[in-house]
Design a protein around this motif. Structure first.
Motif, PDB file in Angstrom:
ATOM      1  N   VAL A  21      -7.514  -2.639  -3.462  1.00  0.00           N
ATOM      2  CA  VAL A  21      -7.364  -1.680  -2.434  1.00  0.00           C
ATOM      3  C   VAL A  21      -8.465  -0.499  -2.968  1.00  0.00           C
ATOM      4  CG1 VAL A  21      -5.838   0.628  -1.925  1.00  0.00           C
ATOM      5  CG2 VAL A  21      -4.918  -1.804  -2.430  1.00  0.00           C
ATOM      6  N   ARG A  59      -2.386   5.224   6.722  1.00  0.00           N
ATOM      7  CA  ARG A  59      -3.424   4.412   7.143  1.00  0.00           C
ATOM      8  C   ARG A  59      -3.368   3.075   6.427  1.00  0.00           C
ATOM      9  NH1 ARG A  59      -8.786   5.500   6.127  1.00  0.00           N
ATOM     10  NH2 ARG A  59      -8.442   7.176   4.496  1.00  0.00           N
ATOM     11  N   SER A  60      -3.663   1.977   7.249  1.00  0.00           N
ATOM     12  CA  SER A  60      -3.613   0.881   6.719  1.00  0.00           C
ATOM     13  C   SER A  60      -4.950   0.031   7.024  1.00  0.00           C
ATOM     14  CB  SER A  60      -2.299  -0.089   7.332  1.00  0.00           C
ATOM     15  OG  SER A  60      -1.148   0.360   7.473  1.00  0.00           O
ATOM     16  N   GLY A  61      -5.026  -0.896   5.622  1.00  0.00           N
ATOM     17  CA  GLY A  61      -6.205  -2.033   5.862  1.00  0.00           C
ATOM     18  C   GLY A  61      -5.880  -3.277   5.395  1.00  0.00           C
ATOM     19  N   SER A  94     -12.024  -0.292  -1.345  1.00  0.00           N
ATOM     20  CA  SER A  94     -12.111   0.365  -0.087  1.00  0.00           C
ATOM     21  C   SER A  94     -11.573   1.797   0.079  1.00  0.00           C
ATOM     22  CB  SER A  94     -11.529  -0.389   0.953  1.00  0.00           C
ATOM     23  OG  SER A  94     -11.937  -1.768   1.151  1.00  0.00           O
ATOM     24  N   ARG A  95     -10.502   1.899  -0.524  1.00  0.00           N
ATOM     25  CA  ARG A  95      -9.922   3.295  -0.567  1.00  0.00           C
ATOM     26  C   ARG A  95      -9.748   4.156  -2.005  1.00  0.00           C
ATOM     27  NH1 ARG A  95      -5.626   3.980   3.651  1.00  0.00           N
ATOM     28  NH2 ARG A  95      -5.573   6.071   2.608  1.00  0.00           N
ATOM     29  N   THR A 140      -0.837   0.052   2.951  1.00  0.00           N
ATOM     30  CA  THR A 140      -0.654   1.377   3.764  1.00  0.00           C
ATOM     31  C   THR A 140      -0.713   2.467   2.700  1.00  0.00           C
ATOM     32  OG1 THR A 140       0.673   0.170   5.327  1.00  0.00           O
ATOM     33  CG2 THR A 140       0.702   2.728   5.388  1.00  0.00           C
ATOM     34  N   LEU A 141      -1.438   3.494   2.894  1.00  0.00           N
ATOM     35  CA  LEU A 141      -1.848   4.466   2.046  1.00  0.00           C
ATOM     36  C   LEU A 141      -1.883   5.864   2.743  1.00  0.00           C
ATOM     37  CD1 LEU A 141      -2.160   5.231  -0.990  1.00  0.00           C
ATOM     38  CD2 LEU A 141      -4.495   4.576  -0.695  1.00  0.00           C
ATOM     39  N   ASP A 142      -0.929   6.850   2.504  1.00  0.00           N
ATOM     40  CA  ASP A 142      -1.274   8.268   3.481  1.00  0.00           C
ATOM     41  C   ASP A 142      -1.383   7.836   4.923  1.00  0.00           C
ATOM     42  OD1 ASP A 142      -0.845  10.039   1.501  1.00  0.00           O
ATOM     43  OD2 ASP A 142      -3.199  10.235   1.237  1.00  0.00           O
ATOM     44  N   TRP A 200      -7.506  -6.533   3.341  1.00  0.00           N
ATOM     45  CA  TRP A 200      -8.756  -7.024   2.482  1.00  0.00           C
ATOM     46  C   TRP A 200      -8.487  -8.174   1.795  1.00  0.00           C
ATOM     47  CZ3 TRP A 200      -6.064  -2.025   1.554  1.00  0.00           C
ATOM     48  CH2 TRP A 200      -6.826  -1.227   2.263  1.00  0.00           C
ATOM     49  N   ASP A 254      -8.777   6.690  -2.639  1.00  0.00           N
ATOM     50  CA  ASP A 254      -7.673   7.504  -2.993  1.00  0.00           C
ATOM     51  C   ASP A 254      -6.350   6.819  -3.451  1.00  0.00           C
ATOM     52  OD1 ASP A 254      -7.596   6.310  -0.487  1.00  0.00           O
ATOM     53  OD2 ASP A 254      -6.477   7.810   0.385  1.00  0.00           O
ATOM     54  N   ALA A 255      -6.469   5.470  -3.813  1.00  0.00           N
ATOM     55  CA  ALA A 255      -5.224   4.756  -4.103  1.00  0.00           C
ATOM     56  C   ALA A 255      -4.903   5.424  -5.396  1.00  0.00           C
ATOM     57  CB  ALA A 255      -5.938   3.265  -4.397  1.00  0.00           C
TER      58      ALA A 255
END
Ligand code: FES
Length: 351
Positions: free
Chosen positions: A287, A271-273, A290-291, A267-269, A275, A293-294
């Motif tokens: 992370v 929002r979760s994903g 896909s993200r 979970t980051l900001d 992988w 912004d990590a």
């Protein structure tokens, strides 16, 4: 997360170091106000490659509601891409991408008697701490023990001398030069654990110090920490930040066999994903695929920018130079150093 900020000043401190000041537009003032001890992550792109580094803020913290004071100290590191750029190319008016201040090596102003043992560029966050504390807390005292190679290579010489002039009764300065004789009466040489164990009680009422701040290369911080342990100082009063990791064994936090297939939920900001974790990669790398912004800066277990909370599962860290024992005990890890030890891992970067 990163904001483009113009450079307002570049001041040469020594042959191999500069102080860089960023201008902050009024709409970002709140976001960029720092607590003494915090650092900034900076980034630039070279040939499509992203380079990030963290640098501590040396300026005193602004008062509540005041404009941010974003001045960082940068020392040239051999082969360091960012520091070479900062020393040789960076100029007033250039725009650099900057993340808001972060870090938990902090001394918010409060009454008390504080001491710091710093080496080289480790003076940077401690200068902000001492200057803010002495200006805001009339009853507070600060003792700075600094170690450098020579007087000419010492960063923030004038700023520290200025603190001494302004607060002669409440600021104590002890300088040890490793490669140069000096007039203070202290012999030259390294500040190691043995030397500090003798020196500290001669300088200070060790058991009355409310907080110790150790900052600099790994060897110096480790030596100061063992000296304080030998002198019976409570671990909870000792705070440390490592700037450079020289040779030496890396502290390993946990070891466990890696599962064949693991998945990561993060979970980051808000929002979760979820992988799959590829073999050998760190959870930060999982992370980042896909993200983008990590949060990260050093990817070396030193800066603490990638700190995350383990919600479920277990991880093992390769090394940890950034988190305090209380943080790892509470369940925090450095994502850049973490690998799954259970088939499912869930991390929360927002806690
Ligand atoms: S990015 Fe610096 S400790 Fe992980």
């Amino acid at each position: 997360m990163f904001h483009p900020l113009p450079v307002g000043a570049v001041d040469q401190l020594t042959d191999d170091s500069v102080a860089v000041t960023f201008d902050v537009p009024p709409e970002l003032h709140e976001l960029f106000r720092h607590t003494p001890g915090q650092h900034l992550a900076l980034r630039r792109f070279v040939d499509g490659r992203e380079i990030r580094r963290t640098y501590s803020i040396c300026a005193p913290a602004p008062a509540a509601g005041g404009a941010p004071a974003l001045r960082v100290g940068i020392r040239l590191v051999d082969g360091g891409e960012f520091s070479t750029f900062a020393l040789k190319e960076l100029a007033v008016g250039d725009v650099v991408e900057v993340m808001p201040p972060m870090g938990r090596f902090l001394l918010p102003p409060r009454p008390g008697y504080f001491a710091a043992v710093v080496g080289g560029s480790g003076i940077t966050p401690v200068l902000s701490m001492a200057a803010t504390l002495l200006a805001r807390e009339p009853g507070a005292r600060f003792c700075l023990i600094r170690s450098d190679r020579t007087a000419a290579s010492t960063m923030f010489l004038d700023e520290v001398a200025d603190l001494k002039d302004r607060h002669p009764d409440r600021f104590q300065l002890v300088t040890v030069l490793s490669r140069e004789e000096q007039q203070s009466g202290l012999p030259s040489g390294r500040l190691d654990a043995g030397r500090l164990t003798t020196l500290l009680p001669a300088l200070l009422p060790v058991d009355r110090i409310d907080g110790w701040f150790l900052c600099g290369p790994f060897g110096l911080v480790q030596g100061a920490e063992s000296a304080l342990r030998a002198l019976g100082v409570d671990r909870a009063r000792v705070h440390q930040e490592i700037f450079h990791v020289d040779e030496g064994p890396a502290p390993v936090v946990a070891r466990a066999a890696a599962p064949a297939h693991a998945s990561l939920t993060a979970t980051l900001d808000g929002r979760s994903g979820t992988w799959p974790v590829r073999e050998g990669e760190s959870l930060l790398e999982t992370v980042l695929r896909s993200r983008a912004d990590a949060p990260y800066a050093c990817k070396g277990g030193v800066c603490g920018t990638c700190r995350a909370f383990v919600v479920t599962g277990e991880v093992r860290m390769d090394r940890n130079f950034a988190l305090e024992p209380e943080e790892t005990e509470a369940g925090y890890v450095l994502a850049c150093q973490s690998h799954p030890a259970t088939a499912e891992v869930e991390l929360d970067f927002d806690r």
